[in-house]
Design a protein around this motif. Structure first.
Motif, mmCIF file in Angstrom:
data_model
loop_
_atom_site.group_PDB
_atom_site.id
_atom_site.type_symbol
_atom_site.label_atom_id
_atom_site.label_comp_id
_atom_site.label_asym_id
_atom_site.label_seq_id
_atom_site.Cartn_x
_atom_site.Cartn_y
_atom_site.Cartn_z
ATOM 1 N N MET A 28 0.693 -1.256 -0.061
ATOM 2 C CA MET A 28 0.385 -0.003 0.131
ATOM 3 C C MET A 28 0.804 1.029 0.175
ATOM 4 S SD MET A 28 -2.978 -1.197 2.799
ATOM 5 C CE MET A 28 -4.278 -2.168 2.145
ATOM 6 N N TYR A 29 1.959 0.548 1.180
ATOM 7 C CA TYR A 29 2.917 2.766 0.423
ATOM 8 C C TYR A 29 3.659 2.338 -0.996
ATOM 9 C CZ TYR A 29 7.563 4.871 1.848
ATOM 10 O OH TYR A 29 8.013 6.177 2.213
ATOM 11 N N GLU A 30 3.575 1.616 -1.332
ATOM 12 C CA GLU A 30 4.180 1.576 -2.423
ATOM 13 C C GLU A 30 3.642 2.066 -4.001
ATOM 14 O OE1 GLU A 30 6.671 1.464 -6.186
ATOM 15 O OE2 GLU A 30 7.063 0.993 -3.738
ATOM 16 N N GLU A 31 1.817 1.918 -3.295
ATOM 17 C CA GLU A 31 1.239 2.741 -4.606
ATOM 18 C C GLU A 31 0.551 4.016 -3.542
ATOM 19 O OE1 GLU A 31 -0.469 1.159 -6.994
ATOM 20 O OE2 GLU A 31 0.926 -0.792 -6.321
ATOM 21 N N VAL A 32 0.132 4.596 -2.302
ATOM 22 C CA VAL A 32 -0.316 4.901 -2.098
ATOM 23 C C VAL A 32 1.168 6.507 -1.887
ATOM 24 C CG1 VAL A 32 -0.891 6.871 -0.265
ATOM 25 C CG2 VAL A 32 -2.050 4.366 -0.802
ATOM 26 N N VAL A 33 2.155 5.874 -1.695
ATOM 27 C CA VAL A 33 3.092 7.125 -1.429
ATOM 28 C C VAL A 33 4.432 7.324 -2.252
ATOM 29 C CG1 VAL A 33 5.087 8.331 -0.082
ATOM 30 C CG2 VAL A 33 2.876 6.725 0.922
ATOM 31 N N ASP A 34 4.555 6.082 -3.459
ATOM 32 C CA ASP A 34 5.095 6.324 -4.262
ATOM 33 C C ASP A 34 5.169 6.193 -5.346
ATOM 34 O OD1 ASP A 34 7.534 6.165 -3.021
ATOM 35 O OD2 ASP A 34 7.681 3.564 -2.951
ATOM 36 N N ARG A 35 4.174 5.705 -6.441
ATOM 37 C CA ARG A 35 3.313 5.740 -6.947
ATOM 38 C C ARG A 35 2.507 6.645 -7.739
ATOM 39 N NH1 ARG A 35 0.221 0.375 -10.079
ATOM 40 N NH2 ARG A 35 0.216 1.657 -12.467
ATOM 41 N N TYR A 36 1.228 6.535 -6.824
ATOM 42 C CA TYR A 36 0.285 7.842 -7.397
ATOM 43 C C TYR A 36 0.316 8.980 -6.372
ATOM 44 C CZ TYR A 36 -2.432 4.064 -9.763
ATOM 45 O OH TYR A 36 -2.576 3.288 -10.258
#
Length: 178
Positions: A28-36
């Motif tokens: 979720m961190y990857e999606e919420v912070v890094d990706r989007y």
């Protein structure tokens, strides 16, 4: 398009989050912070700390907060659905399959060998949070709070929610006066 991104971000994180909340948090961190870039690292850390102090599964709380923050009530509903749906369907299907093959060495190997991967994912997330804490409150204060937490949680078996509440209180009452 934003609603689709919201759905896919949480759906992917929860489909691949083997083991539930602890394993899906780095995804979720990857999606919420890094990706989007819906939240910053500091915002995610704060949300995670507060979410852990509240009852219930952490993944649904993260989805609910981020979904609402990004797209209001529709975002809340879509992110929550994308978080719960894969787990519910996978649980039903996988339990049926695993019951049928519970003595299989392949099934035993799959469940045992994925654990180190999840441990490393949690370690990397922890490292990012430590860097953020050291950057904002300094190395010594971070070390002291970390050691107190380690003793309280490990040796004295204090519930994590009390430690999170204590850290919030300390940050709210002590830090502004320094």
């Amino acid at each position: 398009m934003l609603l689709l991104s919201l759905f896919l971000g949480f759906f992917i994180a929860n489909v691949l989050g083997y083991g539930g909340g602890p394993a899906s948090i780095p995804l979720m961190y990857e999606e919420v912070v890094d990706r989007y870039q819906w939240l910053t690292n500091a915002e995610f850390s704060n949300m995670l700390a507060l979410g852990n102090a509240l009852p219930g599964p952490i993944a649904t709380k993260i989805a609910a907060y981020v979904g609402y923050d990004v797209f209001g009530w529709w975002g809340f509903l879509i992110a929550l659905f994308a978080t719960v749906f894969p787990s519910a369907i996978a649980l039903i299907l996988l339990l049926k399959l695993m019951q049928r093959h519970r003595q299989s060495q392949v099934v035993k190997g799959m469940t045992l060998l994925v654990q180190p991967v999840i441990a490393i994912m949690m370690l990397l997330l922890t490292w990012d949070m430590i860097k953020d804490a050291v950057g904002s409150i300094g190395i010594w204060q971070s070390l002291i709070i970390g050691l107190i937490s380690l003793l309280a949680l490990g040796k004295f078996k204090i519930h994590p929610a009390f430690m999170i509440i204590a850290a919030f209180a300390y940050g709210g009452f002590v830090i502004p006066h320094l």
